[in-house]
Design a protein around this motif. Structure first.
Motif, PDB file in Angstrom:
ATOM      1  N   UNK A  31       0.836  -1.206   0.000  1.00  0.00           N
ATOM      2  CA  UNK A  31       0.000   0.000   0.000  1.00  0.00           C
ATOM      3  C   UNK A  31       0.871   1.258   0.000  1.00  0.00           C
ATOM      4  N   UNK A  32       1.988   1.216   0.745  1.00  0.00           N
ATOM      5  CA  UNK A  32       2.912   2.359   0.736  1.00  0.00           C
ATOM      6  C   UNK A  32       3.593   2.483  -0.628  1.00  0.00           C
ATOM      7  N   UNK A  33       3.909   1.344  -1.248  1.00  0.00           N
ATOM      8  CA  UNK A  33       4.467   1.368  -2.600  1.00  0.00           C
ATOM      9  C   UNK A  33       3.441   1.928  -3.580  1.00  0.00           C
ATOM     10  N   UNK A  34       2.173   1.538  -3.400  1.00  0.00           N
ATOM     11  CA  UNK A  34       1.106   2.078  -4.251  1.00  0.00           C
ATOM     12  C   UNK A  34       0.925   3.569  -4.057  1.00  0.00           C
ATOM     13  N   UNK A  35       1.073   4.025  -2.818  1.00  0.00           N
ATOM     14  CA  UNK A  35       0.960   5.458  -2.535  1.00  0.00           C
ATOM     15  C   UNK A  35       2.097   6.214  -3.224  1.00  0.00           C
ATOM     16  N   UNK A  36       3.307   5.667  -3.147  1.00  0.00           N
ATOM     17  CA  UNK A  36       4.429   6.301  -3.840  1.00  0.00           C
ATOM     18  C   UNK A  36       4.261   6.239  -5.363  1.00  0.00           C
ATOM     19  N   UNK A  37       3.647   5.185  -5.853  1.00  0.00           N
ATOM     20  CA  UNK A  37       3.361   5.093  -7.290  1.00  0.00           C
ATOM     21  C   UNK A  37       2.445   6.235  -7.712  1.00  0.00           C
ATOM     22  N   UNK A  38       1.408   6.497  -6.916  1.00  0.00           N
ATOM     23  CA  UNK A  38       0.481   7.595  -7.223  1.00  0.00           C
ATOM     24  C   UNK A  38       1.170   8.952  -7.113  1.00  0.00           C
ATOM     25  N   UNK A  39       2.139   9.065  -6.202  1.00  0.00           N
ATOM     26  CA  UNK A  39       2.879  10.319  -6.025  1.00  0.00           C
ATOM     27  C   UNK A  39       3.880  10.528  -7.162  1.00  0.00           C
ATOM     28  N   UNK A  40       4.627   9.474  -7.497  1.00  0.00           N
ATOM     29  CA  UNK A  40       5.732   9.588  -8.451  1.00  0.00           C
ATOM     30  C   UNK A  40       5.299   9.376  -9.907  1.00  0.00           C
ATOM     31  N   UNK A  41       4.234   8.600 -10.087  1.00  0.00           N
ATOM     32  CA  UNK A  41       3.766   8.273 -11.441  1.00  0.00           C
ATOM     33  C   UNK A  41       2.230   8.396 -11.503  1.00  0.00           C
ATOM     34  N   UNK A  42       1.697   9.578 -11.224  1.00  0.00           N
ATOM     35  CA  UNK A  42       0.236   9.722 -11.143  1.00  0.00           C
ATOM     36  C   UNK A  42      -0.486   9.370 -12.442  1.00  0.00           C
ATOM     37  N   UNK A  43       0.212   9.503 -13.553  1.00  0.00           N
ATOM     38  CA  UNK A  43      -0.418   9.202 -14.840  1.00  0.00           C
ATOM     39  C   UNK A  43      -0.714   7.714 -15.009  1.00  0.00           C
ATOM     40  N   UNK A  44      -0.147   6.876 -14.138  1.00  0.00           N
ATOM     41  CA  UNK A  44      -0.328   5.428 -14.262  1.00  0.00           C
ATOM     42  C   UNK A  44      -1.430   4.874 -13.361  1.00  0.00           C
ATOM     43  N   UNK A  45      -1.928   5.707 -12.434  1.00  0.00           N
ATOM     44  CA  UNK A  45      -2.885   5.209 -11.441  1.00  0.00           C
ATOM     45  C   UNK A  45      -4.246   5.855 -11.638  1.00  0.00           C
ATOM     46  N   UNK A  46      -5.235   5.026 -11.868  1.00  0.00           N
ATOM     47  CA  UNK A  46      -6.607   5.517 -11.987  1.00  0.00           C
ATOM     48  C   UNK A  46      -7.184   5.751 -10.586  1.00  0.00           C
ATOM     49  N   UNK A  47      -7.322   4.665  -9.807  1.00  0.00           N
ATOM     50  CA  UNK A  47      -7.733   4.742  -8.410  1.00  0.00           C
ATOM     51  C   UNK A  47      -6.810   3.851  -7.591  1.00  0.00           C
ATOM     52  N   UNK A  48      -6.593   4.245  -6.342  1.00  0.00           N
ATOM     53  CA  UNK A  48      -5.708   3.494  -5.456  1.00  0.00           C
ATOM     54  C   UNK A  48      -6.475   3.007  -4.241  1.00  0.00           C
ATOM     55  N   UNK A  49      -6.370   1.712  -3.977  1.00  0.00           N
ATOM     56  CA  UNK A  49      -6.872   1.128  -2.732  1.00  0.00           C
ATOM     57  C   UNK A  49      -5.656   0.827  -1.867  1.00  0.00           C
ATOM     58  N   UNK A  50      -5.576   1.465  -0.699  1.00  0.00           N
ATOM     59  CA  UNK A  50      -4.407   1.327   0.176  1.00  0.00           C
ATOM     60  C   UNK A  50      -4.860   0.755   1.520  1.00  0.00           C
ATOM     61  N   UNK A  51      -4.560  -0.519   1.735  1.00  0.00           N
ATOM     62  CA  UNK A  51      -4.958  -1.197   2.974  1.00  0.00           C
ATOM     63  C   UNK A  51      -3.781  -1.240   3.935  1.00  0.00           C
ATOM     64  N   UNK A  52      -3.988  -0.742   5.149  1.00  0.00           N
ATOM     65  CA  UNK A  52      -2.942  -0.696   6.176  1.00  0.00           C
ATOM     66  C   UNK A  52      -1.779   0.173   5.721  1.00  0.00           C
TER      67      UNK A  52
END
Length: 292
Positions: free
Chosen positions: A123-144
């Motif tokens: 989930x933290x990796x997904x959060x960084x993905x949305x921060x660093x590569x926002x063009x690649x993430x449509x919606x993010x589900x971050x559990x814990x």
């Protein structure tokens, strides 16, 4: 003629069930990403959804949530650096590195943009993905998830300096590691990197506040992140205001799982799915002030 038609119909039904069964089975493959051979599995049909596991985990230990999501999505579940069947390299494991690996993985398999579901480290990796590569993430589900090390429970923060490799060698998952690992003797090195990861400052408040990506935060009420931190993150994303007061709801959401510690979050696949699916579909509950 009639028998031929019946035979053709039976063949069509047979092919349909064969195709459905084949689609339901995950298909494993490897792809070169940032010097690693990354293992991943694809299952289901629909809009693409990338699934990211937690530390010391792999695709199988994510449990029943992957096949549930694959009923309505084309799921790309990958295994991180040194985890599962993915090779390790001479590089620290950081959330930024993991996020860049996911972005490169998406490029390698031809995914321009996708929804992302991550648990714990994922989930933290997904959060960084949305921060660093926002063009690649449509919606993010971050559990814990947490965006700052101060968001972890005080007891957990006090435990981090006491972590040792030897301590983790006694864990049950240490014995399971060689069964899938590209390097069956690589577990101690992985533990060293993951202990160092726990010490990462994670001061991402400004980055989270600037996000345009809708985020569903899922937390247990006894999770490793405090409830106060999860609420603070939800507010950073524009949530927490009153509904039915003339303003639209935030595109981000917060879900709390009752009587749930950290490792029990991923084991409740029915409840997880009930949170995730409406969010990804953009469905919101209707109040009695709204026209049906």
């Amino acid at each position: 003629m009639r028998l031929t038609m019946i035979h053709a119909a039976l063949m069509a039904v047979s092919l349909l069930f064969t195709s459905t069964a084949a689609d339901a089975q995950p298909k494993g493959a490897r792809v070169k990403v940032n010097g690693m051979q990354v293992y991943y599995e694809v299952s289901g049909k629909g809009e693409p959804l990338v699934v990211l596991h937690g530390a010391y985990m792999n695709i199988p230990t994510m449990g029943a949530i992957i096949p549930k999501l694959a009923k309505t999505h084309k799921v790309y579940a990958l295994e991180f650096q040194g985890h599962g069947r993915t090779t390790d390299i001479d590089r620290p494991i950081t959330y930024q590195n993991l996020a860049d690996d996911v972005a490169a993985f998406m490029d390698a398999v031809g995914l321009k943009k996708a929804d992302v579901f991550g648990y714990s480290m994922g989930s933290a990796a997904g959060l960084q993905l949305a921060i660093r590569h926002p063009e690649k993430v449509n919606k993010l589900v971050a559990a814990s998830v947490a965006y700052d090390i101060q968001g972890w429970q005080p007891e957990f923060r006090e435990f981090i300096p006491k972590m040792t490799v030897e301590m983790f060698l006694e864990m049950p998952f240490a014995k399971e590691y060689p069964k899938l690992a590209a390097n069956p003797k690589g577990f101690p090195e992985l533990v060293k990197k993951l202990i160092q990861l726990e010490k990462e400052p994670m001061a991402w408040e400004k980055d989270v506040k600037a996000l345009k990506t809708p985020v569903l935060i899922i937390t247990g009420d006894a999770d490793v992140a405090t409830l106060e931190h999860s609420v603070a993150m939800f507010r950073l994303l524009g949530g927490g205001g009153p509904g039915e007061m003339g303003k639209p709801l935030s595109p981000s959401r917060l879900a709390v799982m009752p009587a749930t510690a950290h490792t029990a979050v991923i084991s409740q696949s029915e409840l997880l799915h009930a949170f995730i699916e409406p969010f990804l579909k953009g469905q919101t509950p209707k109040g009695f002030f709204e026209t049906p």
